[in-house]
Enzyme design. Structure first.
Site, PDB file in Angstrom:
ATOM      1  N   ILE A   1      46.055 -60.600  94.540  1.00  0.00           N
ATOM      2  CA  ILE A   1      46.394 -59.209  94.826  1.00  0.00           C
ATOM      3  C   ILE A   1      47.103 -58.599  93.624  1.00  0.00           C
ATOM      4  O   ILE A   1      48.077 -59.156  93.128  1.00  0.00           O
ATOM      5  CB  ILE A   1      47.335 -59.124  96.044  1.00  0.00           C
ATOM      6  CG1 ILE A   1      46.738 -59.867  97.245  1.00  0.00           C
ATOM      7  CG2 ILE A   1      47.652 -57.673  96.389  1.00  0.00           C
ATOM      8  CD1 ILE A   1      47.754 -60.236  98.308  1.00  0.00           C
ATOM      9  N   CYS A   2      46.618 -57.458  93.177  1.00  0.00           N
ATOM     10  CA  CYS A   2      47.274 -56.723  92.106  1.00  0.00           C
ATOM     11  C   CYS A   2      48.187 -55.695  92.772  1.00  0.00           C
ATOM     12  O   CYS A   2      47.744 -54.616  93.150  1.00  0.00           O
ATOM     13  CB  CYS A   2      46.244 -56.043  91.209  1.00  0.00           C
ATOM     14  SG  CYS A   2      46.992 -55.133  89.851  1.00  0.00           S
TER      15      CYS A   2
END
Length: 156
Positions: free
Chosen positions: A91-92
């Site tokens: 996840i960014c």
């Protein structure tokens, strides 16, 4: 008892006594290294009816350092199709990196990710998904994500 263990014991006790917010369920927390929670976006969204699982990995510096958080990708779960979520589950999100704060908790991270999914307008992978996944480290904390207002990019 280390600071991380005390903090995680406190968070786990709160989850077990007060419960979790709607759409968030504790799946497994047998130790203070790895926890699993399920996440469902409630209401009308691109992800209506879909359930995802999150894996939290804690190091001894938690809560000073952020946990390593990623969506579980296995026979039962898949990563949501989202511009800030890679197909390997990484996840960014800035709160998992440079904007992490020790006041955040496991549940606060879940609520933030629930909100991130709920506000999604178009289901699609990050533009550099294939390149990133091909070279990504096992631990997403070892990725130097570059945060943008509207899109994401990673440098493994």
């Amino acid at each position: 008892m280390a600071v991380s263990s005390r903090r995680l014991q406190k968070e786990l006790t709160e989850i077990k006594t007060a419960g979790t917010p709607c759409g968030i369920t504790l799946l497994k927390a047998d130790d203070f290294q790895t926890w699993f929670l399920s996440l469902e976006v409630l209401g009308e969204s691109q992800y209506k009816g879909e359930v995802f699982a999150l894996m939290f990995r804690f190091d001894p510096q938690y809560p000073i350092s952020a946990p390593a958080v990623q969506f579980v990708v296995d026979d039962k779960y898949k990563a949501p199709l989202h511009p800030h979520v890679y197909s390997n589950g990484h996840i960014c999100a800035s709160i998992l990196g440079g904007e992490w704060s020790p006041v955040l908790s496991v549940i606060a991270v879940c609520i933030t990710l629930q909100s991130m999914l709920a506000s999604c307008k178009e289901k699609k992978r990050p533009p550099d998904n294939d390149r990133y996944v091909a070279h990504a480290p096992d631990n997403p904390k070892k990725t130097r994500f570059v945060y943008h207002e509207s899109d994401s990019a990673a440098a493994p």
